[in-house]
Design an enzyme around this catalytic site. Structure first.
Site, PDB file in Angstrom:
ATOM      1  N   CYS A 110       0.831  -1.209   0.000  1.00  6.56           N
ATOM      2  CA  CYS A 110       0.000   0.000   0.000  1.00  6.56           C
ATOM      3  C   CYS A 110       0.869   1.265   0.000  1.00  6.56           C
ATOM      4  O   CYS A 110       1.779   1.417   0.825  1.00  6.56           O
ATOM      5  CB  CYS A 110      -0.923  -0.013   1.212  1.00  6.56           C
ATOM      6  SG  CYS A 110      -1.784   1.539   1.503  1.00  6.56           S
ATOM      7  N   TYR A 111       0.573   2.180  -0.893  1.00  4.05           N
ATOM      8  CA  TYR A 111       1.305   3.442  -0.997  1.00  4.05           C
ATOM      9  C   TYR A 111       1.165   4.255   0.280  1.00  4.05           C
ATOM     10  O   TYR A 111       2.138   4.792   0.810  1.00  4.05           O
ATOM     11  CB  TYR A 111       0.784   4.236  -2.193  1.00  4.05           C
ATOM     12  CG  TYR A 111       1.258   5.672  -2.245  1.00  4.05           C
ATOM     13  CD1 TYR A 111       2.565   5.988  -2.626  1.00  4.05           C
ATOM     14  CD2 TYR A 111       0.399   6.717  -1.898  1.00  4.05           C
ATOM     15  CE1 TYR A 111       3.003   7.312  -2.662  1.00  4.05           C
ATOM     16  CE2 TYR A 111       0.816   8.035  -1.935  1.00  4.05           C
ATOM     17  CZ  TYR A 111       2.123   8.321  -2.319  1.00  4.05           C
ATOM     18  OH  TYR A 111       2.551   9.626  -2.354  1.00  4.05           O
TER      19      TYR A 111
END
Length: 484
Positions: free
Chosen positions: A171-172
């Site tokens: 996840c960014y």
């Protein structure tokens, strides 16, 4: 002056002296039958007079309700959390309204569609969250403790407050949070030693590894920061700890302020709640976390009367979602267009029921389920063709609009999407409308028919009586002739 004799000469109903008339049993019976026939035919004519005589036609839509159309809906999603449920509407003219909240209510529900809490109020401004520390190097002496399902239970019962970052390595936003989270965990450890203080601990859970733990806490977006409190005062009905979600800034300074605010009402000496509450900063950034993973989305919105679509999906400006774990199956309690026809109005106008309400609820009371359990990015789409129906009355020689409603046909489909799965309602309004006109019969027509019924039955009965009497006399004459 005109004499009385001349006036009597125009009498249509000349009287026969009663002494010259003779009553008969057959005449009495025929009179009774004639009277019953008159009453029956009068009742039929009255019913016909009171019945609605309608004329249906299709004309070009001449809507009098403006350029916008209300869409009213009540839809339950057992696997979409209210924390991220978003209602969007767009149309072919380029209008895009995202995450509508003013006229939308979101109620947490369980897998059986039962409400599990109060209305959830969406958090605005997530895309404006300050992350900070993006360039922070991972050289902290103490990072947040990685928690597993076993250690989570242990720490949640040991510490007064357990703050957990549920994240996913891919996840960014989780990657952006990690430096700040590790640094805040380091500072918290230095200030509040877990061994001697025991009030608070910051930990992390990798949801790609601890999938069961994340699912039990209804984690659907990454990262999700949850705050767990120890003690019976914070327990739910099912024995689980009540917990909260943090939606504030994610830089180190803001995270430390959150920690300080959480510890403010807790005394170190006796670990009891003090009189002071949380700081305003903490209160504004923390909300009660969902205790179930479903959401009932209900309300209404206005859309232009052009082809468009209503989309319900998971949306956030600071979270990522795993499409493979998302299921947009839903149950439609209600979905309609235009102003709702009140029950009272329909009760007062039962004569309109045969012409209205036949196809404005094509989706109501139906499940739409994603049967492809092993497929990701499955979107459920509904294609709705909307037609306006208007009923007008032409009483007193003038047209009076009675009811305007929108009926529709629905076709549903399950399809793959390259983006996150959504529930999508495509709608297209027809340029034509159905016009139902009430044409009541005139009272003069009713009176004319009643007079015709009475006069006709009376005349026919008289003819039948004459024929019967003549037949009887003829038979008697024939019998008399035979005896002679």
């Amino acid at each position: 002056m005109v004499s009385t004799t001349k006036i009597k000469s125009v009498d249509f109903y000349r009287k026969i002296p009663r002494d010259l008339t003779e009553a008969s049993l057959s005449g009495a019976g025929l009179s009774i039958v004639a009277a019953l026939a008159m009453v029956f035919l009068f009742g039929m004519e009255l019913s016909n007079y009171l019945a609605v005589n309608t004329n249906t036609s299709v004309i070009v839509d001449k809507s009098s309700d403006g350029d916008f159309l209300n869409i009213d809906f009540n839809i339950s999603f057992p696997s979409l959390s209210c924390e991220f449920a978003s209602v969007d509407v767009s149309d072919v003219l380029g209008t895009h309204r995202l995450n509508i909240t003013k006229t939308i209510n979101k109620i947490p529900i369980d897998m059986h569609l039962r409400a599990t809490g109060e209305e959830f109020h969406s958090t605005s401004g997530l895309h404006l969250i300050n992350h900070g520390d993006e360039d922070h190097e991972e050289n902290t002496t103490y990072a947040a403790i990685p928690l597993t399902e076993a250690t989570f239970e242990k720490f949640s019962h040991h510490f007064q407050i357990l703050v957990v970052n549920f994240y996913a390595p891919w996840c960014y936003w989780s990657s952006r949070l990690k430096p700040s989270w590790d640094k805040a965990a380091d500072i918290t450890r230095e200030r509040y030693d877990p061994q001697t203080d025991g009030r608070i601990l910051l930990g992390s859970v990798d949801c790609t590894i601890e999938a069961t733990l994340c699912k039990s806490n209804h984690i659907q977006g990454y990262p999700s920061i949850r705050i767990f409190h120890k003690g019976s005062d914070h327990k739910e009905d099912h024995g689980k700890h009540e917990h909260e979600s943090y939606y504030g800034d994610r830089d180190t300074e803001s995270l430390i302020k959150m920690v300080e605010g959480l510890l403010k009402p807790i005394k170190k000496e006796d670990d009891k709640l003090a009189l002071d509450g949380k700081s305003d900063h903490v209160v504004s950034s923390i909300k009660k976390a969902p205790v179930s993973g479903g959401c009932r989305v209900e309300g209404y919105l206005s859309a232009k009367k052009v082809p468009g679509e209503l989309v319900i999906s998971a949306h956030s400006g600071a979270h990522s979602f795993d499409a493979s774990h998302m299921n947009m199956s839903h149950f439609v309690t209600h979905f309609s267009f235009g102003a709702m026809v009140s029950d009272r109005l329909l009760t007062d106008m039962k004569r309109l029921l045969p012409y209205l309400g036949q196809s404005h609820d094509r989706l109501d009371g139906k499940w739409f389920i994603n049967q492809r359990k092993f497929d990701a990015n499955v979107t459920i789409e509904h294609y709705l063709q909307v037609v306006k129906t208007e009923v007008i009355s032409k009483r007193s020689g003038q047209e009076h609009p009675l009811i305007e409603e929108y009926e529709y046909t629905a076709h549903s489909n399950v399809a793959h999407s390259y983006d996150l799965p959504v529930a999508k309602f495509h709608f297209e309004l027809s340029p034509m409308q159905v016009l139902i006109s009430e044409n009541p019969k005139s009272f003069s027509h009713f009176i004319t028919n009643v007079c015709a019924i009475i006069g006709g039955v009376f005349t026919v009965a008289g003819i039948l009586d004459s024929i019967f009497e003549s037949t009887v006399k003829l038979v008697k004459k024939v019998e008399l002739g035979k005896h002679i």
